[in-house]
Design an enzyme around this catalytic site. Structure first.
Site, PDB file in Angstrom:
ATOM      1  N   GLU B  50      28.755  21.988 -21.763  1.00  0.00           N
ATOM      2  CA  GLU B  50      28.472  21.845 -20.330  1.00  0.00           C
ATOM      3  C   GLU B  50      29.786  22.049 -19.597  1.00  0.00           C
ATOM      4  O   GLU B  50      30.743  21.306 -19.801  1.00  0.00           O
ATOM      5  CB  GLU B  50      27.966  20.445 -20.002  1.00  0.00           C
ATOM      6  CG  GLU B  50      26.659  20.068 -20.652  1.00  0.00           C
ATOM      7  CD  GLU B  50      26.334  18.592 -20.406  1.00  0.00           C
ATOM      8  OE1 GLU B  50      27.025  17.952 -19.575  1.00  0.00           O
ATOM      9  OE2 GLU B  50      25.424  18.085 -21.048  1.00  0.00           O
ATOM     10  N   ASP B  61      29.635   9.997 -11.537  1.00  0.00           N
ATOM     11  CA  ASP B  61      30.705  10.033 -12.526  1.00  0.00           C
ATOM     12  C   ASP B  61      31.634   8.839 -12.383  1.00  0.00           C
ATOM     13  O   ASP B  61      31.906   8.370 -11.282  1.00  0.00           O
ATOM     14  CB  ASP B  61      31.511  11.325 -12.379  1.00  0.00           C
ATOM     15  CG  ASP B  61      30.735  12.513 -12.931  1.00  0.00           C
ATOM     16  OD1 ASP B  61      30.376  12.460 -14.119  1.00  0.00           O
ATOM     17  OD2 ASP B  61      30.475  13.452 -12.172  1.00  0.00           O
TER      18      ASP B  61
END
Lengths: 411, 271
Positions: B50, B61
């Site tokens: 990814e 995140d």
């Protein structure tokens, strides 16, 4: 049932105001946001809920808030009659308490015991910490590190009320990053925690729900102006950061086609510079903080940092209903510089004995310009969304109000 | 037509093991350094990579990936650099699948059709867009399908069963099962919620189910490989490069070594 919670039927079922709004959030938060939406839908039709909220607004907040004629200030606004809706007189000193009490009641209904919130200038943080003290919730407030410095007094107030204040050091270290950090906390603690969003932004249902909790401002003001003057105002003016006080006062007037709705957003150091927060004037449609709206961004979709002398307006996004009102032309948005806002702040202080928040001073500056455009027959309703105590340090430095001795002592 | 991602996951299943999926942001620590790092992931044993498209507001995140995103953005990374990263990695390692993982706004601003076309032209296999819920995804999915790209959706422990069915029905390639309620970042233990989530997801879809969020060691990879079709690791790789600082060779060696350890893990299949 309280009249204050229901109005025209926007947004649609998916949370859209025209092309704006929606729900752009991680899957982990979908269940929580749906719970808020479902619980709010039930609550707003529950007479016990609305009665309890009405009682709190009356006995705790001090509603209805006053409507004040400001004659000496009006003289500077081309002679137009300026009326102030005095949200600064609410408990905790701003309109923010309206929404916070509503969402605190909702938190209790959902069986959650902890509240998190973001704050820029601290008005929403102080209001949230206040409600958490009142209801007995654990409270964590996220605030950009830059804002904790320029709003140190409000940080102390939040701590006095028992809240934990977290200084966010990521990104631009202002409101935008405080919101990011609050979302992260919510993802991790969603079982116990409600994210008490502070403005008419974020994923559906927050824009509509927060607006509904602030509709009381416009409902009261419309009636008060009619009683006072025998007619509707020519214009309603409010400052716009995320846009909650403006949506609160605008909403009741939306069907009144003859009433101009004018939002004043921060031009900072000037629209020709990069140091502004004029999202509706200079932004473009995009997705930020769970909603589609106007965003200050570059062509790659990276958010551009905003600037305003007012921490409370320093936000690169805007509530989606404002984006819709702009595109449909129902509301107008003008940008007011830091300097014009500060001059208006001083003018109201000296002509009326009312020190406004710097946020609200943007609306006052807008009213001065508008009054000169409309002339002495016009009536202008200004939402004085907050009081200036929290901003005295900024104002004192701006106008050089500390004498040398005090300055030396302070440093 | 079977997608590249589906083929790879079918092949790893046929081998009797879980797939290893690694994440690194493009442009970190530099664009070319990021390309070398992504290549090192595959050389170390990742089946799928990814490539992160760094974003100014990465709400899902944790601090590790946000730090890397900040470094990439301050370094001036642009979407065209992300696409070049995909192209170089896919070109160097045609047997691996290269996905892009990012937030919705960059794709939306670049242009939905344009992004799908350019990603496919670069050799990309698909995307993961964690803040684009199924309800908002119709336009993207149409563009992705037109260009043969997979759209991987995320499911979370908080997803109820009817929702799992809805989400997985819209996705392709695999299902990304978030092991914990929280943001990205290494954790001492992979959430207990993960195994239950995988079981509930498998009950509603034939798609492979891969688990991410929190995995950082070979032992954890082995544990997850015992109940999932793939193991996704991001922050631990990012941390290796952060730890190496200016010494790029050390960073590359470290991510290659970690990929090797994790690749052994996914073949060990505890349980």
């Amino acid at each position: 049932m309280s009249e204050n919670l229901t109005g025209p039927q926007v947004p649609d079922a998916r949370g859209y105001f025209g092309a704006y709004g929606g729900r752009f959030i991680p899957e982990a938060l979908i269940a929580a946001v749906e719970q808020v939406a479902e619980e709010y839908e039930k609550a707003k039709h529950d007479p016990a809920f609305t009665a309890e909220l009405d009682l709190l607004l009356k006995d705790y907040t001090g509603r209805p808030s006053a409507l004040t004629d400001v004659h000496r200030f009006s003289a500077e606004a081309g002679g137009a009659r300026v009326l102030l809706k005095r949200e600064d007189l609410n408990h905790t000193g701003s309109h923010k308490i309206n929404n916070v009490l509503g969402q605190a009641l909702l938190t209790r209904r959902m069986g959650k015991t902890r509240i998190i919130a973001e704050t820029g200038a601290g008005q929403h943080g102080v209001a949230t910490a206040t409600a958490c003290a009142l209801f007995g919730f654990d409270c964590t407030i996220y605030m950009g590190e830059v804002d904790t410095e320029r709003q140190a007094l409000n940080v102390a107030r939040m701590r006095m009320l028992g809240a934990e204040v977290v200084a966010v050091k990521s990104g631009s270290r202002t409101l935008k990053d405080a919101i990011n950090e609050a979302f992260r906390d919510w993802v991790a603690n969603v079982d116990s925690t409600h994210y008490l969003f502070g403005t008419v932004a974020g994923p559906h249902p927050f824009p509509a729900m927060v607006r509904d909790f602030h509709r009381v401002i416009g409902v009261e003001a419309r009636q008060q102006v009619l009683e006072r003057t025998g007619r509707l105002p020519d214009a309603v003016v409010a400052c716009v950061g995320g846009g909650s006080n403006a949506m609160g006062i605008f909403h009741e007037f939306i069907p009144d086609a003859g009433v101009r709705l004018i939002g004043c957003e921060p031009a900072g150091e000037g629209l020709e510079t990069e140091r502004h927060g004029a999202t509706l004037t200079k932004g473009t449609p995009g997705v930020l903080h769970g909603m589609r709206t106007y965003v200050l961004q570059d062509e790659d979709g990276q958010t551009v940092e905003s600037h305003s002398i007012s921490a409370g307006l320093d936000y690169p996004g805007i509530g989606p209903e404002h984006a819709w009102l702009k595109d449909t032309g129902r509301a107008e948005y003008r940008a007011v510089t830091d300097d014009d806002a500060m001059q208006a702040l001083r003018l109201l202080s000296r002509t009326e004995g009312i020190i406004p928040a710097i946020e609200s001073a943007h609306a006052l500056a807008g009213a001065l310009v508008l009054g000169r455009e409309l002339g002495p027959d016009a009536t202008i309703l200004v939402n004085l969304s907050g009081r200036g105590d929290k901003d005295m340090h900024t104002a004192a430095e701006y106008f050089g109000l500390y004498d040398d001795a005090a300055q030396g002592e302070k440093r | 037509m079977t997608s590249k991602l589906s083929s790879i996951l079918a092949a790893t299943k046929a081998e009797g093991r879980a797939a290893l999926i690694g994440y690194l942001p493009a442009g970190f620590p530099t664009v070319d350094g990021g390309i070398r790092a992504a290549n090192a992931l595959i050389e170390g044993g990742c089946d799928v990579v990814e490539v992160g498209l760094p974003h100014s507001d990465p709400v899902l995140d944790g601090p590790t990936i946000q730090t890397a995103d900040d470094i990439a953005l301050r370094g001036g990374v642009r979407i065209k650099d992300v696409l070049r990263t995909v192209q170089e990695v896919a070109g160097t390692h045609p047997a691996a699948a290269v996905l892009v993982m990012t937030y919705w706004n960059p794709v939306d601003q670049y242009g939905i059709a344009r992004f799908a076309a350019d990603l496919a032209a670069a050799g990309g296999a698909g995307v993961i867009l964690p803040d684009l819920p199924v309800e908002e995804s119709a336009q993207w999915r149409a563009a992705a399908a037109e260009h043969g790209l997979d759209t991987v959706f995320v499911v979370a422990p908080s997803s109820k069963d009817p929702r799992l069915a809805e989400v997985t029905a819209a996705g392709s390639g695999f299902v990304y099962a978030a092991a914990v309620m929280g943001v990205t970042g290494s954790r001492a233990q992979v959430g207990e919620l993960a195994e239950d989530l995988v079981a509930r997801t498998r009950a509603v879809t034939e798609l492979p189910v891969c688990v991410g969020l929190g995995v950082s060691t070979g032992a954890q990879a082995a544990q997850v490989a015992g109940f999932a079709d793939g193991v996704i690791v991001g922050s631990a790789f990012v941390q290796r490069i952060l730890d190496a600082g200016a010494d790029e060779a050390a960073g590359l060696a470290a991510v290659r070594a970690l990929a090797g350890e994790l690749a052994k893990g996914v073949r060990a299949r505890l349980n």
